[in-house]
Motif scaffolding. Structure first.
Motif, mmCIF file in Angstrom:
data_model
loop_
_atom_site.group_PDB
_atom_site.id
_atom_site.type_symbol
_atom_site.label_atom_id
_atom_site.label_comp_id
_atom_site.label_asym_id
_atom_site.label_seq_id
_atom_site.Cartn_x
_atom_site.Cartn_y
_atom_site.Cartn_z
ATOM 1 N N LEU A 118 0.848 -1.180 0.000
ATOM 2 C CA LEU A 118 0.000 0.000 0.000
ATOM 3 C C LEU A 118 0.893 1.242 0.000
ATOM 4 N N ARG A 119 0.788 2.047 -1.058
ATOM 5 C CA ARG A 119 1.507 3.322 -1.101
ATOM 6 C C ARG A 119 0.608 4.396 -0.505
ATOM 7 N N VAL A 120 1.154 5.197 0.388
ATOM 8 C CA VAL A 120 0.371 6.239 1.053
ATOM 9 C C VAL A 120 0.976 7.597 0.721
ATOM 10 N N GLU A 121 0.106 8.543 0.342
ATOM 11 C CA GLU A 121 0.552 9.892 -0.013
ATOM 12 C C GLU A 121 -0.356 10.917 0.657
ATOM 13 N N VAL A 122 0.237 12.028 1.083
ATOM 14 C CA VAL A 122 -0.507 13.094 1.749
ATOM 15 C C VAL A 122 -1.232 13.947 0.717
ATOM 16 N N LEU A 123 -2.482 14.295 1.028
ATOM 17 C CA LEU A 123 -3.295 15.123 0.139
ATOM 18 C C LEU A 123 -3.641 16.457 0.803
ATOM 19 N N ASP A 124 -4.016 17.394 -0.034
ATOM 20 C CA ASP A 124 -4.545 18.681 0.417
ATOM 21 C C ASP A 124 -5.710 19.026 -0.502
ATOM 22 N N ASN A 125 -6.924 18.921 0.034
ATOM 23 C CA ASN A 125 -8.123 19.173 -0.757
ATOM 24 C C ASN A 125 -8.161 18.329 -2.030
ATOM 25 N N GLY A 126 -7.828 17.057 -1.875
ATOM 26 C CA GLY A 126 -7.929 16.119 -2.986
ATOM 27 C C GLY A 126 -6.754 16.096 -3.926
ATOM 28 N N GLU A 127 -5.764 16.965 -3.727
ATOM 29 C CA GLU A 127 -4.578 17.002 -4.570
ATOM 30 C C GLU A 127 -3.352 16.635 -3.748
ATOM 31 N N LEU A 128 -2.330 16.114 -4.419
ATOM 32 C CA LEU A 128 -1.108 15.776 -3.711
ATOM 33 C C LEU A 128 -0.558 17.003 -2.994
ATOM 34 N N ALA A 129 -0.239 16.836 -1.719
ATOM 35 C CA ALA A 129 0.160 17.965 -0.886
ATOM 36 C C ALA A 129 1.562 18.450 -1.223
ATOM 37 N N THR A 130 1.806 19.715 -0.942
ATOM 38 C CA THR A 130 3.128 20.323 -1.070
ATOM 39 C C THR A 130 3.508 20.945 0.269
ATOM 40 N N LEU A 131 4.793 21.121 0.494
ATOM 41 C CA LEU A 131 5.257 21.702 1.748
ATOM 42 C C LEU A 131 4.887 23.181 1.799
ATOM 43 N N GLN A 132 4.291 23.589 2.927
ATOM 44 C CA GLN A 132 3.844 24.962 3.102
ATOM 45 C C GLN A 132 4.818 25.756 3.981
ATOM 46 N N PRO A 133 4.775 27.089 3.917
ATOM 47 C CA PRO A 133 5.708 27.908 4.705
ATOM 48 C C PRO A 133 5.647 27.646 6.207
ATOM 49 N N ASP A 134 4.477 27.204 6.705
ATOM 50 C CA ASP A 134 4.357 26.946 8.143
ATOM 51 C C ASP A 134 4.803 25.541 8.530
ATOM 52 N N GLY A 135 5.332 24.778 7.552
ATOM 53 C CA GLY A 135 5.830 23.442 7.846
ATOM 54 C C GLY A 135 4.828 22.331 7.670
ATOM 55 N N SER A 136 3.597 22.670 7.346
ATOM 56 C CA SER A 136 2.578 21.650 7.099
ATOM 57 C C SER A 136 2.679 21.171 5.655
ATOM 58 N N GLY A 137 1.921 20.130 5.329
ATOM 59 C CA GLY A 137 1.893 19.632 3.954
ATOM 60 C C GLY A 137 2.627 18.319 3.814
ATOM 61 N N ALA A 138 3.600 18.269 2.910
ATOM 62 C CA ALA A 138 4.298 17.013 2.637
ATOM 63 C C ALA A 138 5.721 17.292 2.188
ATOM 64 N N ILE A 139 6.591 16.300 2.404
ATOM 65 C CA ILE A 139 7.948 16.308 1.861
ATOM 66 C C ILE A 139 8.117 15.034 1.053
ATOM 67 N N TRP A 140 8.745 15.163 -0.124
ATOM 68 C CA TRP A 140 8.885 14.052 -1.060
ATOM 69 C C TRP A 140 10.356 13.748 -1.306
ATOM 70 N N ILE A 141 10.671 12.476 -1.481
ATOM 71 C CA ILE A 141 12.045 12.044 -1.753
ATOM 72 C C ILE A 141 12.159 11.593 -3.206
ATOM 73 N N ILE A 142 13.142 12.150 -3.903
ATOM 74 C CA ILE A 142 13.447 11.740 -5.279
ATOM 75 C C ILE A 142 14.953 11.464 -5.342
ATOM 76 N N GLY A 143 15.338 10.395 -6.024
ATOM 77 C CA GLY A 143 16.755 10.112 -6.185
ATOM 78 C C GLY A 143 17.060 8.628 -6.189
ATOM 79 N N ASP A 144 18.344 8.321 -6.138
ATOM 80 C CA ASP A 144 18.806 6.939 -6.280
ATOM 81 C C ASP A 144 19.040 6.262 -4.931
ATOM 82 N N ASN A 145 19.053 4.920 -4.997
ATOM 83 C CA ASN A 145 19.418 4.062 -3.864
ATOM 84 C C ASN A 145 18.355 4.019 -2.773
ATOM 85 N N ILE A 146 17.113 4.303 -3.125
ATOM 86 C CA ILE A 146 15.994 4.203 -2.204
ATOM 87 C C ILE A 146 14.790 3.712 -2.988
#
Length: 262
Positions: A118-146
């Motif tokens: 099961l892949r789980v992703e954070v949403l914001d109003n039905g859309e994939l969340a992004t990191l907000q200035p107040d620290g809320s939202g989501a952080i995403w990892i992109i890159g190799d070896n993971i």
């Protein structure tokens, strides 16, 4: 006229195959109305907490839910689900129950039948969340070896494969990895992004760590700015579990990474 499958419905001018399905094997009739786009049959018997999952493509079904810590997540209709890989960032397993772990919010759960997790992703109003200035939202990892559920599904430099970190409290995000299983033990090269696409990211001017295993690249130390690497002559212990926690509570320009073996 060309018709195909888009998200969870038939649409014109797409060529993705329409995933007709039947409850039993063998030959069966299908129907498709070119005026209304109604099509049949589709047998979708997968649910989470009693709500039906929607077919995303041939191998994936998803559902959007509001969840909070301690909620039981009940998966029905998936044969052999007890052998699927369970992401310990998002779920704890108590006997035959899945218990949700991150903070309260809106999440998309996708059942990947090819990789059986099961892949789980954070949403914001039905859309994939992004990191907000107040620290809320989501952080995403992109890159190799993971990769989740294993390195056979390496994330790579493809934003569509980005790993969503679990929000453990406002401004703190975590990914838990087993060396040799879903993170390479001797070399890593991934970084943290504000969104599940190219755009804002944490460079060495914003991200720091005092880890004795992992360093943050600055462009002159063997990694591009913000990319993580393993310190020379060090390695992760194969089979051991490591938590990478990103803390943005002091501001998005004073981000701290901690790496802990558990």
């Amino acid at each position: 006229m060309t018709f195909g499958w888009d998200a969870d419905q038939v649409k014109e001018e797409t060529t993705r195959p329409i995933p007709f399905s039947n409850s039993s094997a063998g030959e069966y009739k299908i129907s498709f109305n070119t005026l209304t786009y109604n099509a049949a049959p589709f047998i979708i018997g997968y649910t989470i907490n009693g709500e039906p999952m929607n077919r995303a493509d041939e191998n994936n079904f998803s559902i959007d839910l509001n969840l909070e810590p301690g909620n039981e997540v009940v998966v029905d209709g998936i044969d052999g689900f007890d052998t699927w890989w369970i992401d310990q960032d998002f779920f704890s397993k108590e006997e035959d129950k899945l218990i949700f772990k991150p903070i309260e919010g809106e999440y998309r759960i996708t059942a990947n039948f090819e990789l059986e997790y099961l892949r789980v992703e954070v949403l914001d109003n039905g859309e994939l969340a992004t990191l907000q200035p107040d620290g809320s939202g989501a952080i995403w990892i992109i890159g190799d070896n993971i990769g989740k559920p294993s390195l056979a599904n390496t994330t790579g430099w493809n934003p569509g494969n980005a790993v969503c970190m679990a929000p453990i409290e406002k401004g703190k995000y975590r990914v838990t990895l087993v060396a040799g299983k879903n993170v390479s033990e001797d070399s890593i090269d991934f970084k943290f992004f504000y969104q599940k696409e190219w755009g804002s990211e944490f460079g060495s001017d914003a991200l720091s760590t005092d880890s004795d295993l992992v360093f943050v690249g600055n462009g002159d130390n063997g990694r591009d700015s913000g990319n993580l690497g393993i310190i020379e002559d060090k390695s992760l212990t194969v089979g051991s579990t490591y938590q990478f926690t990103v803390d943005v509570t002091a501001g998005l320009d004073k981000v701290v990474l901690t790496v802990k073996e558990i």
